[in-house]
Write an enzyme that holds these catalytic residues in place. Structure first.
Site, PDB file in Angstrom:
ATOM      1  N   HIS A 195       0.855  -1.216  -0.068  1.00 32.50           N
ATOM      2  CA  HIS A 195      -0.008   0.024  -0.137  1.00 32.50           C
ATOM      3  C   HIS A 195       0.712   1.211   0.027  1.00 32.50           C
ATOM      4  O   HIS A 195       0.188   2.393  -0.229  1.00 32.50           O
ATOM      5  CB  HIS A 195      -0.954  -0.037   1.085  1.00 32.50           C
ATOM      6  CG  HIS A 195      -2.091   0.739   1.109  1.00 32.50           C
ATOM      7  ND1 HIS A 195      -2.430   1.733   0.214  1.00 32.50           N
ATOM      8  CD2 HIS A 195      -3.527   0.499   1.539  1.00 32.50           C
ATOM      9  CE1 HIS A 195      -3.627   2.180   0.385  1.00 32.50           C
ATOM     10  NE2 HIS A 195      -4.138   1.303   1.124  1.00 32.50           N
ATOM     11  N   ASP A 410     -12.975  -7.585 -16.600  1.00 34.40           N
ATOM     12  CA  ASP A 410     -13.074  -8.615 -17.530  1.00 34.40           C
ATOM     13  C   ASP A 410     -11.951  -9.090 -18.438  1.00 34.40           C
ATOM     14  O   ASP A 410     -11.165  -8.075 -19.133  1.00 34.40           O
ATOM     15  CB  ASP A 410     -14.141  -8.155 -18.655  1.00 34.40           C
ATOM     16  CG  ASP A 410     -14.518  -9.628 -19.693  1.00 34.40           C
ATOM     17  OD1 ASP A 410     -13.900 -10.491 -19.614  1.00 34.40           O
ATOM     18  OD2 ASP A 410     -15.398  -9.146 -20.364  1.00 34.40           O
TER      19      ASP A 410
HETATM   20  C1  NAG Z   1     -17.787 -14.902 -21.932  1.00 36.61           C
HETATM   21  O1  NAG Z   1     -16.975 -13.937 -22.200  1.00 36.61           O
HETATM   22  C2  NAG Z   1     -17.381 -12.881 -23.061  1.00 36.61           C
HETATM   23  C3  NAG Z   1     -16.182 -12.086 -23.344  1.00 36.61           C
HETATM   24  O2  NAG Z   1     -15.500 -11.261 -22.340  1.00 36.61           O
HETATM   25  C4  NAG Z   1     -18.422 -11.955 -22.268  1.00 36.61           C
HETATM   26  O3  NAG Z   1     -19.002 -11.095 -23.043  1.00 36.61           O
HETATM   27  C5  NAG Z   1     -19.555 -13.174 -21.803  1.00 36.61           C
HETATM   28  O4  NAG Z   1     -20.365 -12.380 -20.859  1.00 36.61           O
HETATM   29  C6  NAG Z   1     -18.874 -14.209 -21.063  1.00 36.61           C
HETATM   30  N1  NAG Z   1     -20.073 -15.026 -20.523  1.00 36.61           N
HETATM   31  C7  NAG Z   1     -20.331 -15.493 -19.380  1.00 36.61           C
HETATM   32  C8  NAG Z   1     -21.205 -16.730 -19.416  1.00 36.61           C
HETATM   33  O5  NAG Z   1     -19.798 -15.194 -18.498  1.00 36.61           O
END
Ligand code: NAG
Ligand code: NAG
Length: 476
Positions: A195, A410
């Site tokens: 941190h 993501d």
């Molecule tokens: C699978 O990955 C794609 C691309 O990141 C995403 O748009 C999609 O929501 C994901 N599917 C699930 C079931 O999380």
């Protein structure tokens, strides 16, 4: 070349982590009494990941906010991801290792080593040594973690391994990152950060770039990572312009020494939050955020449960991100610590007996103090008072992570099922609560509050939370 060390789990999980169902009428606790999860984690030897390209070799001074005693700790973050058909054949370990090295090119100070500088200051030696990376496989599926994934996580020390010698010394990697593949094709990304050089928002900025590169949609940060630690260095001459009660050094009168801390997560869905809000006068209800309401409520229940001497002061210190409070736009993409945590202070007796409104007003007043001037005043205080630790006696710190966005990170496999703080507490100071966005088993959105309290007090605290909700229907 991979050398797997086979680490068979021999830990006995304390029954504390898996409570028998208590009489929670409001779904505060979503799950209980599942048998302890036991699983193996096979880990490769930790490796160092350096920036993918040569980066500037230089020494960079940290700020006087970074250099406060309370930040010499490591904070763990954890992200759980589902298997995703569209990623069949892709390896999360490879994708993340690659993206990490690329991201470090832009955030190269994080690949360096922190050293002591003059007058208690800290300097990062940008030497490209790299961050620590651990590849692992666990013989468990995501489903086995249960409906609602929440701290405390079973076998956590295996999901974020702490190599011997990597803690509590200068000269160690600034990040430790472990990616653990799960049997179902899902995986866990866990990261521990020092941190003194980044804060939660800074780590999120880093992770956003890393995720974008892993997904193949970015090649560089969407915004330029800004160092500019000079902006948060003490002024000349220093001017402490606030009464910083969050740094008061109190001597413990005896009732504040607590041991055997236990962690637990409490879910506050729409019904719970509405019941708590119903305790407030209408005008205040309309002008208080969910964070303020829940924090006040938890503060009061916690104070009652801890049974302090009623005359003693208790503190709730809310961390307020200050990036948006500066006139200079340079702070927007600043990744060092840029926050204040003014203390709300009340006598334990008064806080416990007054209506909830009392706590909410104190919390609101303290939070509103954080401004550009406030942060400069803290920096000046640090430089002139020996970089004090925050008040630890009868105090609690709380961080709201609901808007930071960890759950939305993501890496190619979609959003995280759980994203954000991995444990309540920070370093050796256990009384740190976190608010994490979450869903209950019914799929309702709400706030998971991660709490850590002495284990003998946790039950009383949980009962306080519940009793007050039950009473809501009858008394105010
Ligand atoms: C699978 O990955 C794609 C691309 O990141 C995403 O748009 C999609 O929501 C994901 N599917 C699930 C079931 O999380
Ligand atoms: C974090 O870095 C600071 C500065 O190098 C150091 O004093 C501290 O021990 C580190 N903390 C941990 C837990 O590694």
């Amino acid at each position: 070349m991979q050398h797997y060390t086979h680490s068979l789990l021999t830990l006995r999980f304390s029954t504390l982590f898996f409570h028998a169902p208590m009489a929670f009428s409001h779904d505060l606790e979503v799950e209980s009494s599942s048998p302890p999860l036991v699983f193996d984690v096979r880990r490769s030897e930790p490796e160092l990941v350096a920036p993918a390209k040569p980066t500037p070799r230089e020494n960079k001074l940290l700020s006087d906010i970074d250099t406060q005693a309370g930040l010499r700790i490591q904070i763990p973050i954890i992200q759980f991801y589902r298997n995703n058909q569209s990623m069949a054949g892709k390896d999360p370990v490879k994708a993340i290792r690659h993206a990490l090295a690329e991201t470090l090119v832009f955030y190269y100070p994080l690949a360096g080593r922190i050293k002591d500088g003059p007058d208690g200051s800290l300097v990062v030696d940008c030497n490209e040594e790299g961050v620590m990376f651990i590849e692992a496989d666990a013989d468990i599926t995501l489903q086995q973690f249960g409906h609602t994934i929440k701290p405390p996580f079973p076998n956590f020390e295996e999901l974020l391994y702490q190599p011997p010698g990597s803690e509590a010394v200068t000269n160690t990697p600034i990040f430790i990152i472990q990616v653990t593949r799960l049997k179902c094709g899902g995986f866990i990304l866990a990261l521990r950060f020092n941190h003194t050089i980044v804060d939660g928002v800074g780590v999120f900025q880093f992770a956003t770039t890393m995720a974008g590169i892993a997904r193949g949609v970015l090649q560089e940060p969407p915004f330029e990572p800004l160092w500019h630690r000079d902006l948060l260095r003490a002024r000349d001459p220093p001017r402490v312009t606030f009464n910083h009660r969050e740094y008061e050094q109190l001597t413990d009168s005896g009732d504040a020494v607590q041991q055997n801390f236990e962690q637990r997560s409490f879910f506050f869905g729409p019904a719970e939050t509405a019941a708590i809000r119903a305790l407030l006068p209408r005008d205040l209800d309309q002008h208080a955020t969910t964070f303020e309401v829940l924090t006040s409520y938890v503060w009061r229940c916690r104070t009652r449960a801890l049974q302090f001497n009623p005359k003693e002061d208790v503190r709730m210190m809310c961390i307020v991100d200050a990036r948006g409070k500066f006139t200079s736009a340079l702070l927007t993409n600043y990744y060092g610590s840029c926050f204040g945590f003014p203390a709300s202070v009340a006598a334990a007796g008064e806080l416990s007996s007054e209506p909830l409104e009392y706590a909410v007003r104190l919390i609101q007043k303290a939070r509103s103090e954080v401004s550009e001037e406030y942060v400069h005043s803290v920096a000046d205080l640090m430089a002139t008072s020996g970089r004090p630790l925050f008040t630890v006696v009868r105090s609690c710190l709380v961080l709201d992570t609901t808007d930071i966005g960890f759950r939305d990170l993501d890496l190619g496999w979609g959003k995280a099922v759980y994203g954000g703080m991995a444990v309540a507490g920070a370093g050796t100071f256990p009384a740190v609560n976190f608010h994490v966005p979450s869903q209950n088993a019914k799929g309702e959105e709400g706030i998971m509050v991660l709490v850590s309290l002495p284990s003998q007090v946790m039950k009383i605290f949980a009962k306080e939370l519940d009793d007050n909700l039950v009473k809501t229907n009858t008394t105010i």
